[in-house]
Structure formats: C-alpha cells, structure tokens
Scaffold this motif. Structure first.
Motif, PDB file in Angstrom:
ATOM      1  N   TYR A   1      -9.883  -2.492  -7.860  1.00 22.30           N
ATOM      2  CA  TYR A   1      -9.473  -1.759  -6.828  1.00 22.30           C
ATOM      3  C   TYR A   1      -8.428  -0.818  -7.391  1.00 22.30           C
ATOM      4  CZ  TYR A   1      -6.468  -0.826  -2.562  1.00 22.30           C
ATOM      5  OH  TYR A   1      -5.873  -0.147  -1.749  1.00 22.30           O
TER       6      TYR A   1
ATOM      7  N   MET B   1      -5.758   6.508   4.062  1.00 23.14           N
ATOM      8  CA  MET B   1      -7.103   6.145   4.131  1.00 23.14           C
ATOM      9  C   MET B   1      -7.617   5.251   5.202  1.00 23.14           C
ATOM     10  SD  MET B   1      -8.588   6.412   0.228  1.00 23.14           S
ATOM     11  CE  MET B   1      -7.424   5.337  -0.647  1.00 23.14           C
ATOM     12  N   GLU B   2      -6.667   4.236   5.294  1.00 23.01           N
ATOM     13  CA  GLU B   2      -7.107   3.000   6.033  1.00 23.01           C
ATOM     14  C   GLU B   2      -7.126   3.525   7.486  1.00 23.01           C
ATOM     15  OE1 GLU B   2      -4.549  -0.690   4.279  1.00 23.01           O
ATOM     16  OE2 GLU B   2      -3.774   0.241   5.575  1.00 23.01           O
TER      17      GLU B   2
ATOM     18  N   LEU C   1      -9.724   7.753  -6.780  1.00 14.40           N
ATOM     19  CA  LEU C   1      -9.633   8.450  -5.409  1.00 14.40           C
ATOM     20  C   LEU C   1      -8.387   9.452  -5.280  1.00 14.40           C
ATOM     21  CD1 LEU C   1     -10.744   5.597  -3.019  1.00 14.40           C
ATOM     22  CD2 LEU C   1     -12.213   7.485  -3.759  1.00 14.40           C
TER      23      LEU C   1
ATOM     24  N   ASN D   1       0.791  -1.365   0.127  1.00 12.49           N
ATOM     25  CA  ASN D   1      -0.055   0.124   0.060  1.00 12.49           C
ATOM     26  C   ASN D   1       0.794   1.163   0.159  1.00 12.49           C
ATOM     27  OD1 ASN D   1      -2.243  -1.644  -0.076  1.00 12.49           O
ATOM     28  ND2 ASN D   1      -2.937  -1.157   2.138  1.00 12.49           N
TER      29      ASN D   1
ATOM     30  N   MET E   1     -14.116   4.200  10.734  1.00  7.19           N
ATOM     31  CA  MET E   1     -15.213   4.248  10.380  1.00  7.19           C
ATOM     32  C   MET E   1     -16.261   4.575  11.443  1.00  7.19           C
ATOM     33  SD  MET E   1     -16.054   3.231   7.208  1.00  7.19           S
ATOM     34  CE  MET E   1     -14.768   3.039   5.849  1.00  7.19           C
TER      35      MET E   1
ATOM     36  N   ILE F   1      -8.611   3.033  -6.874  1.00 12.07           N
ATOM     37  CA  ILE F   1      -7.608   3.868  -6.168  1.00 12.07           C
ATOM     38  C   ILE F   1      -7.192   4.820  -7.189  1.00 12.07           C
ATOM     39  CG2 ILE F   1      -5.079   3.950  -5.306  1.00 12.07           C
ATOM     40  CD1 ILE F   1      -7.367   2.846  -3.274  1.00 12.07           C
TER      41      ILE F   1
ATOM     42  N   LYS G   1     -10.742  -3.997   0.986  1.00  9.38           N
ATOM     43  CA  LYS G   1      -9.344  -4.005   0.812  1.00  9.38           C
ATOM     44  C   LYS G   1      -8.969  -3.097   2.030  1.00  9.38           C
ATOM     45  CE  LYS G   1      -5.511  -5.086  -1.277  1.00  9.38           C
ATOM     46  NZ  LYS G   1      -4.593  -5.103   0.008  1.00  9.38           N
ATOM     47  N   LEU G   2      -9.337  -1.738   2.145  1.00 12.22           N
ATOM     48  CA  LEU G   2      -8.896  -1.027   2.934  1.00 12.22           C
ATOM     49  C   LEU G   2      -9.196  -1.113   4.333  1.00 12.22           C
ATOM     50  CD1 LEU G   2      -8.659   2.512   0.891  1.00 12.22           C
ATOM     51  CD2 LEU G   2      -6.840   0.787   1.292  1.00 12.22           C
TER      52      LEU G   2
ATOM     53  N   PHE H   1      -0.803   7.006   0.618  1.00 15.97           N
ATOM     54  CA  PHE H   1      -2.184   7.474   0.359  1.00 15.97           C
ATOM     55  C   PHE H   1      -3.386   6.503   0.741  1.00 15.97           C
ATOM     56  CE2 PHE H   1      -5.803   7.495  -2.577  1.00 15.97           C
ATOM     57  CZ  PHE H   1      -6.537   8.938  -2.211  1.00 15.97           C
ATOM     58  N   GLU H   2      -2.890   5.302   0.469  1.00 13.78           N
ATOM     59  CA  GLU H   2      -3.894   4.286   0.974  1.00 13.78           C
ATOM     60  C   GLU H   2      -3.653   3.883   2.415  1.00 13.78           C
ATOM     61  OE1 GLU H   2      -1.948   1.988  -2.754  1.00 13.78           O
ATOM     62  OE2 GLU H   2      -3.569   0.548  -2.020  1.00 13.78           O
TER      63      GLU H   2
ATOM     64  N   HIS I   1     -13.523  -0.838  -0.078  1.00 15.48           N
ATOM     65  CA  HIS I   1     -13.673  -1.036   1.222  1.00 15.48           C
ATOM     66  C   HIS I   1     -13.430  -2.278   2.011  1.00 15.48           C
ATOM     67  CE1 HIS I   1     -16.353  -0.220   5.029  1.00 15.48           C
ATOM     68  NE2 HIS I   1     -16.178  -1.507   5.157  1.00 15.48           N
TER      69      HIS I   1
END
Lengths: 125, 170
Positions: free
Chosen positions: B151, A9-10, B158, A2, A14, B155, B126-127, A5-6, B124
């Motif tokens: 995915y 987000m992670e 996004l 990842n 939520m 990405i 995956k992350l 950026f990913e 969703h």
C-alpha cells in the motif's frame, strides 16, 4: 491515518454495476435442469398426451377378454421344434451349397388346367 | 427461501463491490462480467462454501481476486499482459459534471492501471472497501506487513504521478 490525498481518492465514486447483468448472471448461476427435463421441455403436454394414449391402449389390451385356445388345435410344441430344426438345417445346407442332396425338391407345379380348356383359350387368343 | 432468492440477495449485497474490485484489477468490462458470472456460478453450485463464513464480503472478494488472477494468467498466455489490459477499456469511476474531479478521476484511473496488480488490489481494498491491513492480508492471502508495504509503495507512486493535478485542483 489517511492523508488528504488518500481521502480525495476515497471520495471518488466507483462506476455503477450495469443493471442488466443481474438477470443474466443470476440466470446463468441457476442449476441446470436434468437432461430428461430438458429433453421433454419443448412440448411437455404432447409427451403427456402420448403417455396417456399408450396407457389407454395398454388398458384396452388388458381389459379385452381372451378366448381360450382350443385343445389340440395346435401341434405339440415338440413337433413344432422338430419341424423348425429341420427347416433350419435345410436352409443352412442350401446356403453352404455343400450338399445338393439335401435340397428340398422344387414344389410341384400347379395343377394344370385340362387340355381342352387350354385349347379353347389358345384358339380364342 | 429458494436458492434463487438467496443468490439474488447475495448479488444485491456484494455485486457492486465485487464489480469495482475486479474492474480495477482487469480494466476490461467483459472480463469483469465473466469473472462475476463465474463467481456466482461457483457460489450457486457449492452453497456450502459460504457456510460458517463470518465475513461473506471478504470471502467473495478473495474468490473474485483469485478468479481475476486466473483470468489474467490465461489472458497473458494469449499476449494480453496486465500492462496492456491497464490501458484498455473499463471506465473505473462514476461520471461527474465537475471538470476538476473528472480530470482527477481519469488520471487516477490511468495511474492505478500503471501499478502492479498486487499493489492495485491492496489500494482498492484499503481505499474503496475500507478494509484494515489484517483484512486485506486475509483476503489476498498475504501477511499484514506485505499488505501495508504494498500500500505504501503504491500510494507513493500515485502521489508522484498525480501531484501536479492534485496541487492544481486542491
């Protein structure tokens, strides 16, 4: 692998599940009671009391000794059947109106009082 | 152990993940609740569904996905397309005091809403569920390659959408 950026987000958390949903959803997911249980549910004690009352009445009837019927007190069953059949036939004939002759004669007038008595009453009235 | 206790345990273990996933797909809190309720009713009435399942979370996510898709189709029949739904209520991320993070979260939620539901579901899982592409493929009933390509596309979209904000707050 990842990217940053990913990962960024992670890391975002939520939104929390609304706490009050649990009771509602779990309750809704429970199996529904049988129809008869649902029917009895509003007042089970009253239904139980009613059943007990019926049981008591039944026991009372069973426990009460029956007097034996006197022999010859009733007419024989065959005669009863014949009389009933005759009565039914007359009723049918009356209803259909096709046979005037089968009509039962009007009942005899009630026994009149002696004239002397009637005169006295008329004179008094 | 009673069925109610089992159901509560199942709810405690998986409802949060299911809620976030379905909310991300539907973007509508009441609809999300309906889907969760339908899911748990189904599990309660057919307890054999979970028998022999090695990964209950994956199974429940799949069930939730199917129910959510069904709901989207039903809603679409009533002129509520997924694009319209994306712009509706249903705050996706937890509130935060950090203004940069809040801006990033709000913009990301909007950008996710602009993705097709298929791509959104993969992103969703995956992350935020940290599933592998094989697991995502099994959950969504697609091939691992399809999951990976969805995915990647998502990405890219996004990143393009969030680049200005991300560069600013990085």
């Amino acid at each position: 692998m990842n990217s940053d950026f990913e990962k960024r987000m992670e890391e975002l958390a939520m939104r929390e599940l609304p706490g009050h949903w649990k009771a509602q959803i779990v309750a809704a997911a429970q199996p529904q009671p049988a129809w008869w249980r649902e029917w009895l549910w509003p007042c089970p004690h009253v239904w139980a009391g009613l059943a007990a009352a019926w049981g008591f009445i039944f026991l009372l009837i069973v426990a009460t000794p029956h007097e034996p019927a006197a022999v010859g007190q009733k007419a024989p069953a065959s005669w009863q059947s014949f009389a009933f059949l005759q009565q039914e036939t007359e009723i049918i004939a009356q209803l259909s109106g096709d046979d005037e002759s089968h009509r039962t004669p009007p009942p005899p007038p009630a026994a009149t009082k002696p004239r002397s008595t009637r005169r006295v009453k008329q004179s008094v009235g | 152990m009673s069925s109610e206790t089992n159901l509560e345990r199942l709810y405690d273990e998986h409802a949060q993940a299911l809620f976030a996933f379905v909310l991300n797909l539907l973007r509508h809190e009441a609809d999300t609740r309906d889907v969760l309720q339908e899911l748990f009713i189904k599990v309660a009435r057919h307890p054999h569904l979970l028998e022999g399942i090695k990964d209950p979370r994956g199974f429940l996510l799949r069930l939730a996905h199917n129910l959510a898709i069904d709901l989207v189709r039903r809603r679409a029949a009533r002129d509520r397309t997924s694009e319209q739904v994306a712009a509706q209520d249903g705050v996706l991320f937890a509130a935060t005091d950090n203004p940069d993070e809040r801006l990033f979260a709000v913009t990301l939620a909007e950008a996710l809403g602009e993705l097709p539901p298929d791509q959104r579901a993969v992103v969703h899982l995956k992350l935020w569920e940290r599933l592998t592409f094989d697991q995502i493929a099994a959950t969504l009933d697609i091939s691992p390659n399809t999951a990976a390509s969805r995915y990647r596309y998502a990405i890219d979209k996004l990143r393009a959408r969030l680049r200005p904000i991300y560069d600013e707050i990085k």
